[in-house]
Design a protein around this motif. Structure first.
Motif, PDB file in Angstrom:
ATOM      1  N   ASP A   1      21.350  50.616  41.749  1.00  0.00           N
ATOM      2  CA  ASP A   1      20.774  50.830  43.082  1.00  0.00           C
ATOM      3  C   ASP A   1      21.373  52.077  43.740  1.00  0.00           C
ATOM      4  O   ASP A   1      21.828  52.036  44.888  1.00  0.00           O
ATOM      5  N   ASP A   2      21.423  53.156  42.981  1.00  0.00           N
ATOM      6  CA  ASP A   2      21.910  54.467  43.437  1.00  0.00           C
ATOM      7  C   ASP A   2      23.400  54.504  43.767  1.00  0.00           C
ATOM      8  O   ASP A   2      23.867  55.440  44.414  1.00  0.00           O
ATOM      9  N   GLU A   3      24.151  53.500  43.364  1.00  0.00           N
ATOM     10  CA  GLU A   3      25.595  53.494  43.566  1.00  0.00           C
ATOM     11  C   GLU A   3      26.286  53.501  42.205  1.00  0.00           C
ATOM     12  O   GLU A   3      25.992  52.660  41.352  1.00  0.00           O
ATOM     13  N   LEU A   4      27.204  54.455  41.998  1.00  0.00           N
ATOM     14  CA  LEU A   4      27.930  54.534  40.741  1.00  0.00           C
ATOM     15  C   LEU A   4      28.995  53.438  40.706  1.00  0.00           C
ATOM     16  O   LEU A   4      29.883  53.405  41.556  1.00  0.00           O
ATOM     17  N   LEU A   5      28.882  52.538  39.733  1.00  0.00           N
ATOM     18  CA  LEU A   5      29.809  51.433  39.605  1.00  0.00           C
ATOM     19  C   LEU A   5      30.627  51.581  38.329  1.00  0.00           C
ATOM     20  O   LEU A   5      30.178  52.191  37.360  1.00  0.00           O
ATOM     21  N   SER A   6      31.822  51.009  38.327  1.00  0.00           N
ATOM     22  CA  SER A   6      32.716  51.023  37.169  1.00  0.00           C
ATOM     23  C   SER A   6      32.912  49.603  36.667  1.00  0.00           C
ATOM     24  O   SER A   6      33.042  48.665  37.471  1.00  0.00           O
ATOM     25  N   PHE A   7      32.971  49.470  35.342  1.00  0.00           N
ATOM     26  CA  PHE A   7      33.154  48.169  34.708  1.00  0.00           C
ATOM     27  C   PHE A   7      34.262  48.309  33.672  1.00  0.00           C
ATOM     28  O   PHE A   7      34.047  48.880  32.605  1.00  0.00           O
ATOM     29  N   GLU A   8      35.438  47.814  33.991  1.00  0.00           N
ATOM     30  CA  GLU A   8      36.543  47.829  33.032  1.00  0.00           C
ATOM     31  C   GLU A   8      36.263  46.773  31.967  1.00  0.00           C
ATOM     32  O   GLU A   8      35.855  45.655  32.283  1.00  0.00           O
ATOM     33  N   ALA A   9      36.479  47.150  30.717  1.00  0.00           N
ATOM     34  CA  ALA A   9      36.191  46.227  29.616  1.00  0.00           C
ATOM     35  C   ALA A   9      37.233  46.395  28.519  1.00  0.00           C
ATOM     36  O   ALA A   9      37.885  47.427  28.403  1.00  0.00           O
ATOM     37  N   ARG A  10      37.354  45.362  27.718  1.00  0.00           N
ATOM     38  CA  ARG A  10      38.216  45.418  26.529  1.00  0.00           C
ATOM     39  C   ARG A  10      37.290  45.429  25.320  1.00  0.00           C
ATOM     40  O   ARG A  10      36.158  44.955  25.382  1.00  0.00           O
ATOM     41  N   PHE A  11      37.793  45.979  24.223  1.00  0.00           N
ATOM     42  CA  PHE A  11      36.959  46.080  23.029  1.00  0.00           C
ATOM     43  C   PHE A  11      37.774  45.806  21.781  1.00  0.00           C
ATOM     44  O   PHE A  11      38.996  45.946  21.770  1.00  0.00           O
ATOM     45  N   SER A  12      37.054  45.420  20.741  1.00  0.00           N
ATOM     46  CA  SER A  12      37.623  45.378  19.400  1.00  0.00           C
ATOM     47  C   SER A  12      36.520  45.774  18.421  1.00  0.00           C
ATOM     48  O   SER A  12      35.350  45.464  18.631  1.00  0.00           O
ATOM     49  N   TYR A  13      36.927  46.503  17.407  1.00  0.00           N
ATOM     50  CA  TYR A  13      36.026  46.926  16.332  1.00  0.00           C
ATOM     51  C   TYR A  13      36.699  46.584  15.013  1.00  0.00           C
ATOM     52  O   TYR A  13      37.917  46.665  14.894  1.00  0.00           O
ATOM     53  N   VAL A  14      35.886  46.279  14.017  1.00  0.00           N
ATOM     54  CA  VAL A  14      36.317  46.291  12.629  1.00  0.00           C
ATOM     55  C   VAL A  14      35.480  47.376  11.969  1.00  0.00           C
ATOM     56  O   VAL A  14      34.239  47.349  12.055  1.00  0.00           O
TER      57      VAL A  14
END
Length: 129
Positions: free
Chosen positions: A94-107
């Motif tokens: 909705d025209d607002e820049l938001l941030s989403f902190e996330a954790r990840f794992s890959y194999v």
């Protein structure tokens, strides 16, 4: 393409940030599993991967940035590696820049042309008090 574990991750980040859906999809093995950040469904086919990344890629101002000091590599044996850490997704809602902190794992299997075998990503939950 870089065939080091970190190089594969960097290639993935650059692909997301450039909006290169085909480049990102090319990193996933045909039988790869993605447990995505922004969906409650597990993804396990190339068609579902494409659908997810096309929808995510349609977000305005989409970007992802690694927290470099929070990225860990573990050799699992042979050409298999695990990568885990934190990244921050950003896009407009909705025209607002938001941030989403996330954790990840890959194999990843560094011997494969499409090295990502498994990718799990989830938003970091709020801490319980």
């Amino acid at each position: 393409m870089n065939t080091t574990p970190k190089g594969i991750l960097d290639t993935w980040v650059r692909g997301i940030n450039r909006g290169d859906v085909d480049g990102v999809l090319g990193l996933y093995a045909p039988h790869a599993v993605l447990i995505p950040t922004f969906s409650n469904k597990m993804i396990n086919t190339p068609e579902l991967l494409r659908e997810y990344f096309e929808k995510l890629g349609s977000r305005e101002q989409l970007s992802v940035e690694l927290h470099e000091r929070k990225t860990m590599e573990q050799e699992l044996g042979g050409s298999l590696w695990s990568l885990s850490g934190l990244y921050c997704w950003k896009f407009a809602v909705d025209d607002e820049l938001l941030s989403f902190e996330a954790r990840f794992s890959y194999v990843v299997d560094t011997s494969l042309h499409a090295p990502i075998l498994h990718h799990h990503s989830s938003q970091i939950p709020r801490m319980l008090s």
